[in-house]
Design an enzyme around this catalytic site. Structure first.
Site: not given
Ligand code: NAD
Length: 499
Positions: A149, A173, A226, A281, A383
């Site tokens: 997000f 997605k 995450s 991130c 985090e």
């Molecule tokens: P998230 O892991 O909740 O979601 C990321 C994606 O995974 C979304 O599209 C979501 O729909 C999907 N998802 C969520 N739960 C799932 C599940 N149980 N099974 C399968 N798919 C699932 O992350 P978020 O809250 O959208 O974003 C924040 C996180 O992203 C933070 O941890 C941040 O550090 C990380 N992030 C990392 C980077 C990087 O480049 N390392 C960049 C941006 C954000």
């Protein structure tokens, strides 16, 4: 109520799964739209459209593909204001920051405009008698990107910018929390001359993610989110024979040496710690002042600045940051602040009581500052992903470098110093993927490459830049012989060598 559907084969397609999610306006707390959550069958439709589009798109010459990317860049620039408002209305980040989100993605599109040069192979003339060897980088086919997000414009563009330019068809997605910008980008790509089926958006949650990971016709998956989900996507995707790059969470430290300019450092920490409500991130979440004197002087400077942070609706040009993305995300951060207090960290500024008049139901959270945080604390290990800066005091350089080095995450890190030797040693020894020297958020530009170490990234290949081209292509090497006077007649049963 407005419903955001899917963008399949160049058209908006209504969801048929019967499932949907809420999209909030974080500034007011109201539900502003619904998003369709795809079933496997809906994902499959996108895969089939991509499979149909792929051979034609892969056969388009690289210069023409680059022209489509160029048209797309121009269209995104023309629509910058609309995209920034849309982004900010679902995410909650302030408008200037939302423009930055789009702009950083556009820089990858600019990089992708150079694809005719980037996708060139290699050639060896006369590797043997009448023998030449050449290699080519061919696209993989249908690839998918699962995005978070917090950067709904930049991160999809990190992925599809390169994937599409090299000739793949890409299915995004997006996060179900703010899917409107990825949808709009897909519309603009079509308007730019991109054929239907080359860039598609399937909205959804775990069901759509699992469908992607299990679909035999998707060759590669890029993920950003995450770490727990990144690890899941990496294991399941690779077990199913896919190429996977999965970027995860972070805990980015800033080391402050005693010789650093503390006024400058304070400014940098305010921006990097609290910008976008800490939902980045690459946000700095731990400041590590070296020596008690440095630490006391830093806390003294930070405290009034954190107390004075202007938190306001994202449309307010004076706001340092706006609301958090959802009430659940805000509650998660509030719970971490409570945990920090229980663990014995010193809560210098408590942002939990913050209320914005007229926006009482918005997901606003004041800035918090913790001092005397130690590596044993859970709030240090995890985090937090919110407007919370933790100070972990270090007696000397060795202790300071060991903190990010031993931490489970290894996304970004920074050092502030005037000592070139200390900075050089730090950059060489620290076990983290992206290092800033007097730069708090060292996100590499598009023509370099982005990626963390340890639990911040699963897989071997980074995102965008030349690594991105490598990720989205496979090499084919051709060894060709055109002998004078025809092929020799006797078979050779031994392995050919160059003796
Ligand atoms: P998230 O892991 O909740 O979601 C990321 C994606 O995974 C979304 O599209 C979501 O729909 C999907 N998802 C969520 N739960 C799932 C599940 N149980 N099974 C399968 N798919 C699932 O992350 P978020 O809250 O959208 O974003 C924040 C996180 O992203 C933070 O941890 C941040 O550090 C990380 N992030 C990392 C980077 C990087 O480049 N390392 C960049 C941006 C954000």
């Amino acid at each position: 109520m407005r419903t955001i559907s899917h963008f399949i084969n160049g058209r908006h397609v209504e969801g048929t799964s019967g499932r949907s999610g809420d999209i909030f306006n974080p500034a007011t707390g109201e539900v502003q739209a619904k998003v369709a959550l795809a079933s496997r069958a809906e994902l499959r439709k996108a895969v089939e459209a991509a499979q149909e589009a792929f051979p034609k798109w892969a056969a388009v010459n690289p210069q023409r593909r680059a022209r489509v990317m160029f048209n797309f860049k121009t269209l995104v620039e023309k629509n910058m204001d609309e995209l920034a408002h849309l982004l900010s209305s679902e995410h909650g980040k302030v408008l200037a920051d939302a423009r930055g989100d789009v702009q950083r993605g556009l820089e990858v599109i600019e990089f992708a405009c150079g694809i005719p040069h980037l996708q060139k192979g290699e050639y060896t003339e006369g590797a043997g008698p009448g023998i030449d060897i050449y290699s080519m980088r061919q696209p993989l086919g249908v690839v998918a990107g699962i995005t978070p997000f917090n950067f709904p414009a930049m991160i999809p563009m990190w992925m599809f910018g390169v994937a599409i330019a090299v000739g793949n068809c890409f299915i995004n997605k997006p996060s179900e929390k703010d899917p409107s910008v990825p949808m709009r980008l897909a519309e603009l790509f079509l308007e730019a001359g991109g054929p239907p089926g080359v860039l598609q958006v399937v909205n959804g949650d775990k069901e759509a993610v699992d469908a992607i990971l299990e679909d035999p016709d998707i060759s590669a998956v890029s993920f950003v989110g995450s770490s727990a989900i990144a690890e899941y996507v990496y294991s399941k995707g690779t077990a199913n024979g896919k190429r996977v790059q999965a970027m995860g969470g972070a805990k980015n430290h800033a080391i402050i040496m005693p010789d650093a300019d503390l006024d400058q450092v304070t400014n940098e920490l305010m921006g990097a710690g609290y910008g976008s409500a800490g939902e980045r991130c690459m946000a700095i979440s731990v400041a590590v002042p070296v020596g008690e004197k440095t630490a006391d002087a830093l806390v003294q400077r930070l405290k009034p600045r954190v107390e004075a942070l202007k938190i306001a609706p994202p449309t307010d040009p004076e706001a340092a940051y706006g609301p958090m993305v959802t009430a659940a995300q805000k509650q998660r951060v509030v719970d971490y602040i409570q945990m920090g207090v229980k663990e014995g960290a010193e809560l210098v500024v408590d942002g939990r009581g913050f209320k914005l008049q007229g926006y009482e139901n918005g997901f606003y959270l004041g800035g918090s500052l913790f001092d005397r945080v130690t590596p044993a604390m859970q709030t240090y290990k995890d985090e937090i992903f919110g407007p919370v800066l933790q100070i972990a005091r270090a007696p000397d350089f060795e202790t300071a470098i060991s903190l990010p080095t031993k931490h489970q995450y290894g996304n970004g890190v920074a050092i502030f110093t005037r000592d070139g030797d200390a900075a050089r040693e730090f950059a060489s020894r620290v076990q983290v993927g992206m290092v800033g020297i007097n730069i708090p958020i060292p996100v590499p530009l598009a023509y370099h490459t982005f990626g963390g170490w340890k639990r911040s990234a699963f897989g071997d290949v980074n995102v965008h830049g030349p690594e991105g081209v490598r990720f989205y292509t496979k090499i084919k090497t051709v060894t060709a012989r055109w002998p004078k006077g025809g092929v020799r007649e006797n078979p050779d049963f031994n392995i050919p060598t160059m003796k």
